[in-house]
Write an enzyme that holds these catalytic residues in place. Structure first.
Site, short mmCIF file in Angstrom:
data_model
loop_
_atom_site.label_atom_id
_atom_site.label_comp_id
_atom_site.label_asym_id
_atom_site.label_seq_id
_atom_site.Cartn_x
_atom_site.Cartn_y
_atom_site.Cartn_z
N ASP A 1 -6.11 -7.93 6.36
CA ASP A 1 -7.19 -7.61 6.64
C ASP A 1 -8.21 -7.53 5.32
O ASP A 1 -7.85 -7.51 4.22
CB ASP A 1 -7.48 -6.48 7.84
N GLU B 1 0.78 -1.02 0.10
CA GLU B 1 -0.14 0.03 0.02
C GLU B 1 0.93 1.25 -0.15
O GLU B 1 0.59 2.14 -0.71
CB GLU B 1 -1.03 0.08 1.24
N HIS C 1 -5.99 -12.03 14.07
CA HIS C 1 -4.69 -11.32 14.03
C HIS C 1 -4.12 -11.50 15.20
O HIS C 1 -4.83 -11.61 16.35
CB HIS C 1 -4.71 -10.07 13.58
N ARG D 1 -4.32 -3.08 13.21
CA ARG D 1 -5.78 -3.08 12.98
C ARG D 1 -6.37 -4.60 13.44
O ARG D 1 -6.32 -5.44 12.50
CB ARG D 1 -6.28 -2.69 11.65
N GLU E 1 -9.56 -4.70 4.03
CA GLU E 1 -9.34 -3.63 3.14
C GLU E 1 -8.17 -3.87 2.68
O GLU E 1 -8.12 -3.64 1.33
CB GLU E 1 -9.13 -2.29 3.95
N ASP F 1 -2.00 -5.26 3.10
CA ASP F 1 -2.51 -5.65 4.85
C ASP F 1 -3.12 -6.92 4.89
O ASP F 1 -4.05 -7.08 4.05
CB ASP F 1 -3.11 -4.38 5.33
N TYR G 1 0.79 -5.65 13.26
CA TYR G 1 -0.34 -4.74 12.35
C TYR G 1 -1.25 -4.29 13.45
O TYR G 1 -1.72 -5.07 14.43
CB TYR G 1 -1.07 -5.91 11.47
#
Length: 869
Positions: free
Chosen positions: A84, A7, A342, A297, A86, A82, A295
């Protein structure tokens, strides 16, 4: 060549170092495309088909082209965004775009890692997988749901509720929480109560003992409700000879909290560091991309086993063995909608207790200590309670305290809370035995009043949203920021206050769309989205169920006349806007009509160009008006004579006008008036005279010799000097500020305002480029930009300037420099005149007409986008 997509540039730079020369790592700059902000981007009638478009800014389009060009020459495409929902969606967008541009390599793989370290990245490359379609479907369902909610409801608001800007699925529910708390505070009525405390001493150690039994009756919190009773109880304690009757000591154990999740990190950073949720997430993002933490989130509270062992080794190294429990600690999440599994947020290296600088270093320290404490030994405390009675046994005092016998995890970290319980007592008590009579030094009777529930802070709002299962912790920061950006709420002393526009919007939604701002409905929607991400449900079924009811309801409200909507809200909000009056008048009584002897004066909610207000039915004969958010006494029941000015003898009156309450000195055209600010709680004659005397001259500026004034100006309290204003924190500071601070505020304001760009203070200094030039973030006339002192590069609208990194700033400057200076528009060549016209001009030269001023080009109005939760 193997092409890796991530990203951000910072993440790309770090990963490329780990992978070697055979890999090329490019950043997508977040999402590469989105639903266009216009009607029809999601089409329910076509099985919820969605249109996507690449973000319009030049940097994003250039980067997409760079990715496509690199993909054409790549043997393998690795999507490493990432781990997740998103991140999965970004990978899907990139792959879909490359497929449409016929640039997709035959070998496409997806890898994920929870930390950007060499071992984590290289290990992930050995375990590629395919894209997770369930996570992609959950993203599509959520994105379509938010779009349909916002783009269907917002036009209804624009037409039926003047002043409303937009509404979002989660945003509207968060706003409702804030508005409901505001209403609870307004209807709260304080109860008086008193406490009686004896100041005692034994062996040189002072301690407090509270009266807990009086005249044989156990005292509750509100038992002593007036001064007379309190004074009698105080006298009884003063005259009594109290002896120790009971000494109860019991051990207490406290276990550490688990490592941080996204939600708990936001809460603790707000409490301990004063960070907003959005700032916390920006700092955490930078730490993650630098490889310092895992990470950020996540809803998970468990650490990887290798991390647990590394943490235990670090504990043994820093402390003695007793600080490390015999077995590792394991935690389980209690979150209602636990996100994809996670790890908790933790440092990637427990031997490194510092990372980053400034706020990032503070946040890392918090994450490091919390994670380390989670694997440390239980804290051992001893809580002591001492009961003392006088001879008759009718009166009883109690002293409590606790002593830390073994700190355990408290040696590193102690969790903080929004509110401290009255039972939390850390007093150090002397050693007392039954029969002892400690010396009584004084007795105090203190008046208290019960307090209303506190307004939400960012920490407590995040906690409440999570408890209700509303939204996702990773979206709370953007949700809260949207409420502030739309002026639905304001922050004062780190607490949320509901603005009039926010309260009116909430009332509208509660009356016309009650189901869609209901806490259980929004939480159930999150459950359904989690079912989709788990592969147990289809996202189109979810959208169909939502749309079947929501669209007809929206159409029904859209068909109503604005006046009808206002009338319904007038009745719905009657208790709030028109509460019972103490003087016995009708709650809708119009004071202006009564003053002028006009009959039929009655107040109602009205809609105007700039929002809702309270007006009289006798308009235009009656011009009475008050703001929407001024219930009860603010409608003029507090209006009237306040007294006289002792210097002039003129009357001082409080009145309510079109723009709210104000005070007036004297009568007629020469009368002086001053608005009453919202931040003055106990407004009286003294305050009125102080406001009427403004502006206040602080003194003469040391450079110019001209007056510096403090006052209430158009944009609030500030100091003023020769057209330059320095903003003050509140109204009270107008009367307290001295010369030194005033000069300093004006200097800061002058630097921001500037005499040219060079005099402005940078918003941020990123660092230096290879040539040694400082790279700065500046605030310009047309928005924020980055500069190296020679080239200025505008920051794209969809880029968060606060999250910008040095690498991104350098890329923007390089791209701008590559374009060269802006080219001037060439004038169109003049058309050749015909032979006849030329001859005519030669015969009779025409008079010169005055040159017409070129009309400025009209700026294209930006499309109104609906709120996303």
């Amino acid at each position: 060549m193997q092409l890796v997509i991530v990203e951000s540039p910072a993440k790309a730079k770090t990963i490329e170092k780990y992978l070697g020369k055979d890999f090329k790592v490019l950043a997508s700059y977040g999402h590469v495309r989105d639903l266009p902000p216009k009607d029809g981007s999601v089409r329910p009638e076509e099985d919820f088909a969605m249109d996507w478009e690449v973000y319009a800014d030049q940097r994003n389009r250039a980067q997409v082209k760079a990715i496509a060009d690199a993909a054409k020459n790549a043997d393998r495409l690795i999507l490493a965004t990432d781990p997740d929902r998103e991140g999965e969606a970004i990978s899907w967008h990139v792959m879909d775009l490359l497929k449409k541009r016929k640039a997709l390599p035959t070998n496409v793989e997806r890898v994920t890692f929870n930390a950007i370290t060499k071992s984590a990245v290289t290990e992930a490359m050995k375990k590629p997988r395919e894209l997770d379609q369930d996570l992609i479907d959950a993203y599509l369902g959520r994105r379509a749901l938010d779009y349909l909610f916002g783009f269907t409801l917002s036009p209804v608001l624009w037409r039926k509720l003047p002043g409303a800007k937009s509404a979002g699925r989660v945003q509207s529910v968060a706003l409702r929480l804030i508005c409901e708390r505001e209403r609870e505070i307004e209807v709260f009525r304080a109860d008086e109560y008193w406490s009686v405390v004896a100041k005692m001493e034994e062996d040189g150690t002072a301690f407090d003992a509270r009266l807990v039994r009086y005249d044989g009756k156990k005292l509750e919190r509100l038992s002593i409700g007036d001064k007379g009773t309190a004074d009698a109880a105080k006298a009884a304690v003063e005259n009594g000879n109290f002896k120790v009757e009971e000494v109860e000591t019991k051990p207490v154990k406290r276990n550490p909290a688990p490592p941080f999740t996204t939600s708990t990190l936001q809460q603790e950073a707000a409490r301990k560091l004063g960070f907003s949720a959005s700032h916390t997430m920006r700092c955490a993002q930078n730490l993650y991309e630098a490889g310092a933490i895992t990470y950020m989130r996540t809803d998970g509270v468990q650490m990887d086993m290798s991390a647990i062992m590394a943490c235990r080794d670090a504990i043994a190294e820093r402390f003695s063995d007793e600080y490390r429990p015999e077995k590792p600690r394991f935690y389980s999440t209690k979150a209602k909608n636990a996100q994809e599994a996670h790890e908790a947020i933790r440092p990637t290296n427990f031997s490194k207790d510092r990372a980053g600088s400034g706020d990032e270093a503070k946040l890392y320290d918090l994450i490091f200590k919390r994670a380390m404490a989670s694997q440390m030994a239980t804290a051992q405390l001893e809580r002591t309670s001492i009961t003392m009675r006088e001879a008759t046994g009718a009166h009883e005092l109690r002293a409590t305290g606790q002593v830390v016998k073994f700190p355990g995890f408290l040696a590193v970290y102690s969790e903080s809370f929004d509110e401290k319980s009255e039972e939390d007592d850390d007093n150090l008590l002397p050693v007392l035995r039954k029969g002892d009579s400690p010396a009584k030094k004084a007795v105090e009777a203190t008046q208290h009043f019960t307090q209303p529930p506190p307004r939400f802070s960012e920490a407590s709002l995040v906690k409440r949203l999570e408890e209700l299962g509303i939204g996702r912790p990773s979206t709370y920061a953007s949700t809260i920021q949207t409420l502030r950006d739309r002026d639905y709420v304001r922050m004062e002393k780190n607490r949320f206050f509901a603005e009039d526009s926010g309260r009116l919007l909430t009332a509208f939604l509660e009356r016309f769309f009650p189901r869609y701002v209901a806490y259980d409905f929004t939480a159930e929607m999150e459950d359904e989205l989690d079912e989709v991400s788990g592969g147990r449900s289809q996202y189109k079924t979810l959208l169909e169920n939502f749309w079947r009811d929501f669209k007809p309801k929206s159409d029904e409200v859209m068909e109503r006349q604005p006046s009808e909507v206002t009338e319904v809200l007038d009745t719905f909000l009657e208790d709030f806007l028109f509460p019972e009056r103490e003087d016995g008048h009708n709650p809708r009584w119009c004071p202006l009509c009564a003053e002028q002897g006009r009959e039929g004066g009655e107040l109602h909610l009205r809609g105007g160009r700039y929002g809702a207000f309270i007006g009289c039915v006798n308009y235009p004969e009656c011009s009475f008006r008050r703001k929407f958010g001024q219930p009860g006494g603010e409608d003029g029941s507090n209006d009237g004579a306040m007294g006289e000015d002792p210097e002039t003898g003129l009357p001082v009156e409080r009145r309510t006008g079109r723009f709210g309450p104000y005070v007036q000195l004297g009568e007629g055209k020469d009368a002086k008036r001053a608005s009453i600010p919202k931040d003055i709680d106990d407004f009286d004659l003294e305050w009125a005279l102080k406001l009427l005397a403004l502006p206040r001259v602080i003194g003469q500026h040391p450079d110019t010799g001209k007056d510096i004034e403090a006052g209430l100006w158009r944009y609030g309290p500030a100091v003023r000097h020769e057209g330059t204003y320095g903003k003050l924190q509140n109204t009270a500071e107008i009367f307290e500020i001295g010369m030194n601070r005033a000069v300093d505020l004006l200097a800061q304001s002058a630097n921001r305002k500037g005499g040219g760009r060079g005099s402005r203070e940078p918003l941020k200094v990123f660092g230096k480029n290879d040539a040694g030039d400082e790279i700065k973030l500046m605030d310009g006339r047309y928005g924020a930009y980055v500069t190296d002192g020679t080239t200025n590069a505008t920051i794209p609208k969809d880029t968060d300037k606060d999250a910008l990194t040095l690498e991104q700033a350098l890329e923007l400057i390089a791209a701008k420099a590559a374009k060269g200076p802006a080219k001037k528009k060439r004038k169109a060549p003049a058309k050749k005149a015909s032979a006849k016209k030329t001859a005519a001009k030669k015969k009779a030269p025409a008079k010169k007409a005055p040159a017409k001023k070129k009309a400025p080009a009209k700026k294209k109005a930006p499309a109104k986008a609906a709120e996303e939760s």
